[in-house]
Design an enzyme around this catalytic site. Structure first.
Site, short mmCIF file in Angstrom:
data_model
loop_
_atom_site.label_atom_id
_atom_site.label_comp_id
_atom_site.label_asym_id
_atom_site.label_seq_id
_atom_site.Cartn_x
_atom_site.Cartn_y
_atom_site.Cartn_z
N GLY A 205 23.70 -36.66 34.93
CA GLY A 205 25.15 -36.73 35.17
C GLY A 205 25.81 -37.77 34.29
O GLY A 205 25.21 -38.25 33.32
N GLY A 207 27.63 -41.14 32.72
CA GLY A 207 27.25 -42.55 32.66
C GLY A 207 27.95 -43.40 33.70
O GLY A 207 27.30 -44.12 34.47
N GLY A 211 24.72 -43.19 35.76
CA GLY A 211 24.11 -44.31 35.04
C GLY A 211 24.40 -45.63 35.76
O GLY A 211 23.50 -46.45 36.01
N GLU A 249 19.64 -51.77 23.36
CA GLU A 249 19.60 -51.31 21.96
C GLU A 249 20.95 -50.71 21.66
O GLU A 249 21.28 -49.63 22.16
CB GLU A 249 18.50 -50.25 21.78
CG GLU A 249 17.10 -50.76 21.94
CD GLU A 249 16.68 -51.68 20.81
OE1 GLU A 249 17.35 -51.71 19.77
OE2 GLU A 249 15.68 -52.39 20.98
N CYS A 283 21.88 -44.90 14.96
CA CYS A 283 22.28 -46.30 15.14
C CYS A 283 22.02 -47.11 13.87
O CYS A 283 22.73 -48.05 13.56
CB CYS A 283 21.51 -46.90 16.30
SG CYS A 283 19.74 -46.71 16.13
N GLU A 384 31.31 -49.19 13.46
CA GLU A 384 30.32 -48.11 13.45
C GLU A 384 31.06 -46.77 13.51
O GLU A 384 31.84 -46.53 14.43
CB GLU A 384 29.41 -48.24 14.68
CG GLU A 384 28.34 -47.18 14.71
CD GLU A 384 27.43 -47.30 15.95
OE1 GLU A 384 27.95 -47.42 17.06
OE2 GLU A 384 26.21 -47.26 15.77
P1 NAD Z 1 27.09 -44.43 25.30
O1 NAD Z 1 27.06 -45.91 25.41
O2 NAD Z 1 28.35 -43.73 25.50
O3 NAD Z 1 26.07 -43.80 26.36
C1 NAD Z 1 24.69 -44.10 26.36
C2 NAD Z 1 24.10 -43.75 27.71
O4 NAD Z 1 24.68 -44.60 28.70
C3 NAD Z 1 24.37 -42.34 28.19
O5 NAD Z 1 23.25 -41.87 28.92
C4 NAD Z 1 25.55 -42.51 29.12
O6 NAD Z 1 25.65 -41.48 30.08
C5 NAD Z 1 25.22 -43.83 29.75
N1 NAD Z 1 26.38 -44.57 30.26
C6 NAD Z 1 27.67 -44.52 29.85
N2 NAD Z 1 28.44 -45.35 30.59
C7 NAD Z 1 27.61 -45.95 31.49
C8 NAD Z 1 27.79 -46.91 32.52
N3 NAD Z 1 28.99 -47.42 32.77
N4 NAD Z 1 26.72 -47.31 33.23
C9 NAD Z 1 25.49 -46.81 32.97
N5 NAD Z 1 25.25 -45.88 32.02
C10 NAD Z 1 26.30 -45.46 31.28
O7 NAD Z 1 26.42 -44.11 23.89
P2 NAD Z 1 26.22 -42.69 23.19
O8 NAD Z 1 27.58 -42.26 22.74
O9 NAD Z 1 25.41 -41.79 24.05
O10 NAD Z 1 25.31 -43.06 21.93
C11 NAD Z 1 25.83 -43.52 20.75
C12 NAD Z 1 25.67 -45.02 20.63
O11 NAD Z 1 24.30 -45.37 20.83
C13 NAD Z 1 26.01 -45.56 19.26
O12 NAD Z 1 26.76 -46.75 19.36
C14 NAD Z 1 24.66 -45.87 18.63
O13 NAD Z 1 24.66 -46.84 17.65
C15 NAD Z 1 23.87 -46.27 19.82
N6 NAD Z 1 22.43 -46.11 19.56
C16 NAD Z 1 21.67 -47.24 19.39
C17 NAD Z 1 20.31 -47.13 19.09
C18 NAD Z 1 19.46 -48.37 18.90
O14 NAD Z 1 18.24 -48.26 18.94
N7 NAD Z 1 20.03 -49.54 18.70
C19 NAD Z 1 19.72 -45.88 18.99
C20 NAD Z 1 20.52 -44.75 19.18
C21 NAD Z 1 21.88 -44.88 19.47
#
Ligand code: NAD
Length: 488
Positions: A205, A207, A211, A249, A283, A384
């Site tokens: 579901g 985030g 989440g 991360e 990322c 980014e």
């Molecule tokens: P996001 O932060 O929107 O979501 C990541 C995850 O967190 C998802 O599963 C989402 O449902 C959940 N989430 C969102 N809000 C939440 C909350 N309030 N509480 C708990 N969980 C929550 O990121 P995204 O758009 O899915 O991914 C892209 C981002 O991820 C980019 O900024 C990218 O750089 C980063 N990324 C980092 C790495 C790394 O290893 N450093 C690797 C891959 C992606």
């Protein structure tokens, strides 16, 4: 092997596909078609997932290193035997080229094998003290850990978290991103044959709802999160408040520093690979390209020629080198950055528009985009973008290069391109980044710790050190004496 028609939370090895919670859709980025429906979790299912995990931990937490290693090897075999199936799922979720998906899934299998071997060879520490006492320092699992995945590389990042979490003796609850849940959920399902029920559960579901409920759940003892810096900060605050550890991360804006003595053909190849993989939605995308003035113009021309010949198309075709971005949201965000680059006065060398005609009309395809004459304070140089957009900047001296490279709030990765070993070492040490590659880029073998400086995160994933991040330290002090000591 067929997919589940309907997916949802996975608790005690089974999909919970019922109840009154809303469903969301898995969408193929290439044509916007629905692939399947996924049941979302309500608080009731999240509670059930954590209860099941806590129950499973009572015996999984006591398994020997050898038993855990055997399970991780079993998971590695499942990945290897279903390589093409999992790779297809990854492409269906993300739209990345099938060749890239195959590489990532192949790497996942290596990650599970690496942690099988790492835990089998793990040695606790024995320390002798001058006063005749000694201590045995052991690592103990936390219990139930929450693993929150982003949408850009769900299958591979699942392995980065799950393998060390299980190796350390934890039970895991996975929360995939709602825009790309299907690949990770299918993996979690297939892995059940290797694991006792409840050791690996999944919640599904949004985030902010599911989440967030996972992070706040009192039964969760550690969070490992990969995603945006904004959400990472929110999760870090919640974990700080609960006094549980968090590995974060986060985003990146990685620099490639290219000196005029470098092997330019090789540098260009890795710049392409490092910035256009997954249509730039990685990322570690190396999208801030710093080139020494003496070779700047010829470098831009050579890169432009390469961009021109990139095969952008159907990601299921193994000849395709780049697919679409994942959805309209991401498309709008990337196009907004392209507009800002033009408005700020950067020179658009190639790309900059949505591709149209044929397959391009169904998905969100952005032409690989190159900006030159970019100033280090322009938005496209600092933020980014998470799309196929590169900024090329100019520098004269080593000091200037380091200063520009470090002039961002991120610090995930960087690369240095030079044949001068002394300079390579000096610049690598001066760069504020968790990983610096010298004369190559992107490759992250299972043994190499990965993570960020500054706003790119906290903690490290993969590498043997990841086991430490999934376990508590217990120091058992031992006396060899039977004497009764005086009280002061
Ligand atoms: P996001 O932060 O929107 O979501 C990541 C995850 O967190 C998802 O599963 C989402 O449902 C959940 N989430 C969102 N809000 C939440 C909350 N309030 N509480 C708990 N969980 C929550 O990121 P995204 O758009 O899915 O991914 C892209 C981002 O991820 C980019 O900024 C990218 O750089 C980063 N990324 C980092 C790495 C790394 O290893 N450093 C690797 C891959 C992606």
């Amino acid at each position: 092997m067929t997919d589940q028609e309907v997916l949802g939370p996975i608790i005690d090895g089974k999909v919970v596909a019922s109840g009154s919670t809303p469903k969301f859709k898995a969408i193929y980025p290439v044509d916007g078609k629905e692939i399947c429906e996924i049941y979302s979790c309500g608080q009731e299912q999240t509670d059930a997932a954590v209860r099941s995990s806590e129950e499973a931990f009572k015996s999984w937490g006591k398994t020997s290193f050898g038993e855990r290693a055997a399970v991780l090897e079993h998971i590695a075999r499942i990945v290897e035997e279903n390589l093409e199936y999992f790779a297809k799922n990854e492409t269906l979720d993300t739209g990345k080229g099938i060749g890239e998906s195959l590489v990532q899934i192949g790497n996942s299998a290596k990650i599970y094998r690496y942690f099988a071997s790492a835990i089998r060879s793990h040695e606790d520490r024995y320390i002798r003290y001058d006063n005749g006492t000694a201590s045995v320092v052991i690592r103990e699992p936390f219990g139930s850990v929450g693993l929150i995945l982003p949408w850009n590389a769900p299958s591979m990042l699942l392995s980065w978290k799950l393998a060390p979490a299980l190796a350390a003796g934890n039970c895991a609850i996975v929360k995939p991103a709602s825009v790309a849940s299907r690949a990770a959920l299918n993996m979690v399902l297939r892995f059940q044959e290797a694991l006792p029920p409840g050791v690996l559960n999944a919640v599904t579901g949004s985030g902010p709802d599911v989440g967030n409920a996972l992070v706040k759940h009192p039964g969760i003892r550690k969070i490992s999160f990969t995603g945006s810096t904004a959400v990472g900060r929110e999760i870090g605050e919640l974990c700080g408040n609960r006094l549980i550890p968090a590995t974060l991360e986060l985003g990146g804006k990685s620099a490639s520093v290219i000196f005029d003595d470098a092997n330019i053909e090789r540098a260009i190849q890795f710049v392409m690979l490092g910035s256009l993989s997954s249509a730039g939605q990685i990322c570690i995308a190396g999208t801030r390209i710093l080139v020494q003035s003496t070779i700047y113009d010829s470098f831009v021309e050579k890169l432009k020629t390469k961009f021109d010949t990139l095969r952008v198309g159907d990601p299921m075709d193994s000849d395709t080198q780049m697919g679409p971005v994942i959805n309209k949201n991401q498309f709008d965000k990337v196009m907004g950055y392209i507009d800002s680059g033009i408005k700020d006065g950067a020179r658009l060398v190639i790309g900059g528009e949505r591709l149209t005609g044929g397959i391009y009309d169904k998905g969100y395809y952005i032409a690989p985009t190159l900006f030159a004459d970019v100033k280090s304070d322009m938005t496209i140089a600092c933020e980014e973008i998470f799309g196929p957009v590169l900024s090329i900047m100019r520098f004269d001296t080593e000091e200037e290069a380091v200063s520009i490279a470090n002039g961002t709030e991120y610090g995930l990765g960087a690369s240095v391109w030079t044949k001068d070993i002394n300079r390579a070492m000096r610049v690598s040490q001066a760069l504020e980044a968790g990983t610096v590659w010298v004369n190559f880029y992107l490759d992250s073998p299972a043994g190499s710790p990965f993570g960020g400086y500054k706003k790119s995160g906290m903690g490290r994933e993969i590498g043997k050190i990841a086991i430490d991040y999934y376990s508590n330290i217990k120091n058992i002090n031992i006396s060899s004496s039977d004497d009764v000591p005086p009280i002061f």
